[in-house]
Design a protein around this motif. Structure first.
Motif, PDB file in Angstrom:
ATOM      1  N   GLN A 233       2.786  -5.762   6.128  1.00 33.84           N
ATOM      2  CA  GLN A 233       3.053  -4.414   5.622  1.00 33.84           C
ATOM      3  C   GLN A 233       2.828  -4.416   4.113  1.00 33.84           C
ATOM      4  N   MET A 234       2.221  -3.333   3.608  1.00 34.48           N
ATOM      5  CA  MET A 234       1.995  -3.230   2.167  1.00 34.48           C
ATOM      6  C   MET A 234       2.231  -1.782   1.736  1.00 34.48           C
ATOM      7  N   VAL A 235       2.921  -1.625   0.602  1.00 34.82           N
ATOM      8  CA  VAL A 235       3.242  -0.315   0.045  1.00 34.82           C
ATOM      9  C   VAL A 235       2.771  -0.272  -1.402  1.00 34.82           C
ATOM     10  N   SER A 236       2.087   0.825  -1.768  1.00 41.95           N
ATOM     11  CA  SER A 236       1.631   1.041  -3.143  1.00 41.95           C
ATOM     12  C   SER A 236       2.154   2.383  -3.619  1.00 41.95           C
ATOM     13  N   GLU A 237       2.670   2.430  -4.851  1.00 41.99           N
ATOM     14  CA  GLU A 237       3.219   3.662  -5.415  1.00 41.99           C
ATOM     15  C   GLU A 237       2.624   3.915  -6.794  1.00 41.99           C
ATOM     16  N   TYR A 238       2.242   5.168  -7.027  1.00 42.13           N
ATOM     17  CA  TYR A 238       1.722   5.616  -8.310  1.00 42.13           C
ATOM     18  C   TYR A 238       2.633   6.752  -8.796  1.00 42.13           C
ATOM     19  N   THR A 239       3.176   6.624 -10.009  1.00 38.99           N
ATOM     20  CA  THR A 239       4.097   7.639 -10.517  1.00 38.99           C
ATOM     21  C   THR A 239       3.718   8.041 -11.933  1.00 38.99           C
ATOM     22  N   ALA A 240       3.948   9.313 -12.240  1.00 35.66           N
ATOM     23  CA  ALA A 240       3.761   9.917 -13.556  1.00 35.66           C
ATOM     24  C   ALA A 240       4.710  11.117 -13.605  1.00 35.66           C
ATOM     25  N   PRO A 241       4.892  11.768 -14.770  1.00 38.00           N
ATOM     26  CA  PRO A 241       5.844  12.874 -14.855  1.00 38.00           C
ATOM     27  C   PRO A 241       5.663  13.961 -13.788  1.00 38.00           C
ATOM     28  N   THR A 242       4.440  14.291 -13.409  1.00 38.26           N
ATOM     29  CA  THR A 242       4.221  15.344 -12.402  1.00 38.26           C
ATOM     30  C   THR A 242       3.438  14.827 -11.193  1.00 38.26           C
TER      31      THR A 242
END
Length: 199
Positions: free
Chosen positions: A41-50
């Motif tokens: 299993q692999m999870v990738s997350e990309y975050t920024a203010p909006t």
């Protein structure tokens, strides 16, 4: 824009093996088997203010393998060998994406697949030592391979048709072969062979 990226994965394999060697019907029988589960299993997350995006990918495979070899002497100079091998694998995979762009939630995309593969091989041969310097080998083999795949893709829970959603492939193969080995002297060996195959 600047985005923070983070990903992690986990999984592994768990297997059970066994083997048996025993006299049988005037010869020797060797049996082997392996069963287990392999997953990742692999999870990738990309975050920024909006912005927020999350990708998940996973797969799990159930694996079964077993085989047997039976050998027996037929007279003083002839020996037979028969071998059976079977392997099958059932692999389930899932890939999804959730995204929020400019504070707007996008529909989730989801792709799932179930793939079953198998291979069975039966091979038998006879080796005859005509003299200490000359051997003859004759035999045949039959193999059956199968592949079956089912796939589905959806956006926001609505199915999207796929041209290759269901695929089935099967192959039956047969083979006959023969070989001679002539040890002319300690430095020279001559081998001749013939192989016929049909599938």
């Amino acid at each position: 824009r600047d985005e923070r990226f983070e990903n992690y994965g986990y999984g592994g394999g768990h297997f059970l093996r066994g083997a048996l060697n025993t006299p049988a019907f005037g010869g020797t029988l060797d049996l082997t088997a392996r069963v287990g589960v392999d997953d990742w299993q692999m999870v990738s997350e990309y975050t920024a203010p909006t912005v927020y995006r999350r990708d998940e990918n996973g797969n799990e495979s159930d694996i079964i393998e077993f085989g047997g070899t039976y050998t027996r002497s037929i007279g003083a100079n002839t020996r037979s060998e028969t071998r059976l091998i079977h392997e099958q694998r059932d692999r389930e995979a899932l890939s999804s994406q959730d995204a929020t762009l400019s504070n707007v939630v996008s529909p989730q995309t989801l792709f799932v697949s179930d793939t079953k593969t198998s291979e069975s091989i039966l091979r038998s041969l006879i080796r005859h030592q005509r003299s200490p310097a000359f051997d003859i080998e004759l035999g045949g083999e039959v193999a059956f391979n199968a592949l079956e795949t089912q796939q589905a893709y959806s956006i926001g829970g609505v199915a999207v048709p796929l041209t290759s959603a269901d695929v089935t492939v099967e192959e039956l193969r047969g083979e006959l072969f023969g070989k001679t080995t002539w040890r002319i002297n300690p430095q020279w060996t001559l081998e001749t062979g013939l192989r016929l195959e049909n599938s």
